[in-house]
Design a protein around this motif. Structure first.
Motif, PDB file in Angstrom:
ATOM      1  N   ALA A  99       5.960   6.801   0.881  1.00 14.74           N
ATOM      2  CA  ALA A  99       6.452   5.506   1.353  1.00 14.74           C
ATOM      3  C   ALA A  99       5.500   4.414   0.886  1.00 14.74           C
ATOM      4  N   ARG A 100       5.908   3.176   1.122  1.00 17.27           N
ATOM      5  CA  ARG A 100       5.050   2.041   0.782  1.00 17.27           C
ATOM      6  C   ARG A 100       5.234   0.953   1.835  1.00 17.27           C
ATOM      7  N   PHE A 101       4.132   0.230   2.116  1.00 17.94           N
ATOM      8  CA  PHE A 101       4.116  -0.735   3.201  1.00 17.94           C
ATOM      9  C   PHE A 101       3.498  -2.039   2.718  1.00 17.94           C
ATOM     10  N   GLY A 157      13.151  -3.534   5.025  1.00 17.25           N
ATOM     11  CA  GLY A 157      12.898  -2.166   4.596  1.00 17.25           C
ATOM     12  C   GLY A 157      13.672  -1.153   5.408  1.00 17.25           C
ATOM     13  N   ASP A 158      13.693   0.075   4.893  1.00 19.33           N
ATOM     14  CA  ASP A 158      14.545   1.104   5.504  1.00 19.33           C
ATOM     15  C   ASP A 158      13.813   2.015   6.480  1.00 19.33           C
ATOM     16  N   THR A 193       8.782  -2.140   4.944  1.00 18.29           N
ATOM     17  CA  THR A 193       8.565  -0.693   4.886  1.00 18.29           C
ATOM     18  C   THR A 193       9.632  -0.076   4.002  1.00 18.29           C
ATOM     19  N   HIS A 194       9.209   0.795   3.107  1.00 19.94           N
ATOM     20  CA  HIS A 194      10.180   1.460   2.224  1.00 19.94           C
ATOM     21  C   HIS A 194       9.811   2.935   2.074  1.00 19.94           C
ATOM     22  N   LEU A 238       0.841  -1.190   0.000  1.00 19.87           N
ATOM     23  CA  LEU A 238       0.000   0.000   0.000  1.00 19.87           C
ATOM     24  C   LEU A 238       0.881   1.246   0.000  1.00 19.87           C
ATOM     25  N   PRO A 239       0.749   2.113  -1.012  1.00 12.94           N
ATOM     26  CA  PRO A 239       1.459   3.395  -0.973  1.00 12.94           C
ATOM     27  C   PRO A 239       0.869   4.285   0.119  1.00 12.94           C
TER      28      PRO A 239
END
Length: 409
Positions: free
Chosen positions: A339-341, A394-395, A357-358, A329-330
């Motif tokens: 971000a996107r998850f 993720g970051d 997470t990104h 999901l954005p």
């Protein structure tokens, strides 16, 4: 009279988001039918999909615009009408969709094309091969509906390639749906059943004059522009999935009539079209998680050109080849996709899992994590999860975990 404007990319984003209902605060009190109606009237349709990774797809666009609400309310508005009068109905438009019943006349061209065999050729050929069986299925729906395919007295399990993998009864019902003889109702659990179309769409709508194909194209393009705010021709055509060549040929006339304006958008190499009534707010506020099936992210080239955001649904991508995750999901932060998850609801354990997470390049990890924590907590409440677990991938994982821990329980 026509109007031509030049828009920066930021202005175009704000126009697009305001048109989709993101230019205003979410309700602070209980969400009721009026709120859902208002959102539907903005979107004009709601894409359906059975994917329940977080929650069934159709519930998410209302959450994104309204915050947590009772998801069953959508089913009540759509499928269990007050006084027997349906407000929404299912049709094949932008894929399988829910739409306000007043839109039914503008979609009749699609049913006629199916009836003539111009679309859904496989279903058409199957129906023409056994017209008597299809007639018997329709008669049974009339006598017994609403009814599931498996409840037909002669469902005919598949015995030949030409019927595909589903039963003959399921395909006959699907054909009758495409040509407008039957409509869809839903039992709890999103179970599909069929009833006569006339029992779903009110007589006052069904008896209105059938618009010409050209009139329908014009209306659907104008509604698409209203929903998008600003869009390319490709985006307008994609919104209701209308015939590309025929629809694009109507655009010049709509501009001449003043029903659409033209515009140039920074970074676009194609002409833009603008809803003449579109608003450009000074800013868009808030953090919002978007479903992969939200109208904001339907058209991948559009979100790339508007938000500089590359996005792909990786459900059908082999796990080892996924870049971002299975169901991503954005997150909209203001007017930026920040971000996107990769999310999943574990219903047995009551946990919303943040599997990855990104953060997008140039975004502040602390600001994004703080905003995401509040939105994820709201989403957890919406899907009935009492806890949120953040994975290491993720970051943004460490910052997000800190922000979630800091929130009041």
């Amino acid at each position: 009279m026509t109007t031509h404007q030049s828009l920066s990319k930021s202005e175009a984003r704000r126009i697009a988001l305001a048109a989709q209902g993101f230019g205003q605060a979410r309700p602070t009190g209980r969400v009721d039918r009026r709120h859902l109606r208002k959102v539907m009237n903005r979107l004009h349709l709601l894409q359906l999909d059975s994917v329940p990774v977080v929650i069934r797809t159709q519930y998410m666009p209302f959450f994104s615009r309204l915050g947590p609400y009772r998801a069953e309310l959508l089913d009540e508005v759509a499928y269990r009408p007050r006084d027997g009068v349906h407000e929404w109905f299912e049709a094949w438009s932008h894929e399988a969709s829910l739409l306000p019943v007043e839109m039914e006349p503008w979609l009749r061209w699609s049913k006629e094309r199916a009836r003539e065999g111009a679309t859904w050729r496989r279903l058409y050929n199957a129906a023409m091969r056994e017209p008597g069986y299809v007639e018997n299925v329709l008669a049974e729906v009339k006598a017994r509906g609403p009814i599931k395919a498996g409840e037909l007295s002669d469902p005919r399990p598949n015995k030949g390639d030409w019927w595909g993998s589903r039963s003959a009864g399921a395909l006959a019902l699907d054909w009758l749906f495409r040509i407008g003889e039957v409509g869809v109702r839903r039992r709890p659990g999103f179970v599909k059943e069929f009833d006569l179309f006339e029992r779903i769409v009110p007589a006052g709508i069904r008896k209105t004059r059938t618009p010409t194909f050209e009139e329908s194209m014009d209306e659907l393009l104008v509604r698409a522009a209203r929903a998008h705010g600003v869009a390319s021709a490709d985006c307008l055509v994609d919104y209701f999935r209308v015939p590309v060549k025929a629809a694009k040929a109507r655009l010049a006339g709509l501009v001449e009539e003043g029903r659409l304006d033209t515009c140039e958008v920074e970074g676009w190499n194609k002409a833009g079209y603008l809803d003449p009534a579109a608003k450009c707010p000074r800013k868009i506020e808030g953090a919002v998680l978007l479903s992969p099936f939200d109208p904001v992210v339907w058209h991948r080239k559009r979100i790339n050109s508007l938000f500089d955001f590359e996005y792909k649904i990786e459900i059908y991508t082999p796990a080892e080849k996924r870049r971002w995750g299975y169901y991503v999901l954005p997150m909209l932060l203001g007017d930026v996709l920040a971000a996107r998850f990769d999310l999943k609801t574990d219903r047995e354990k009551g946990i919303l899992k943040v599997r990855a997470t990104h953060i997008e390049s140039g975004q502040s990890a602390s600001l994004v994590a703080k905003a995401a924590a509040g939105e994820l907590k709201a989403l957890a409440r919406f899907v009935g999860a009492g806890d949120i677990k953040v994975g290491r991938r993720g970051d943004l994982a460490r910052a997000l975990s800190r922000e979630l821990a800091a929130l009041p329980s």
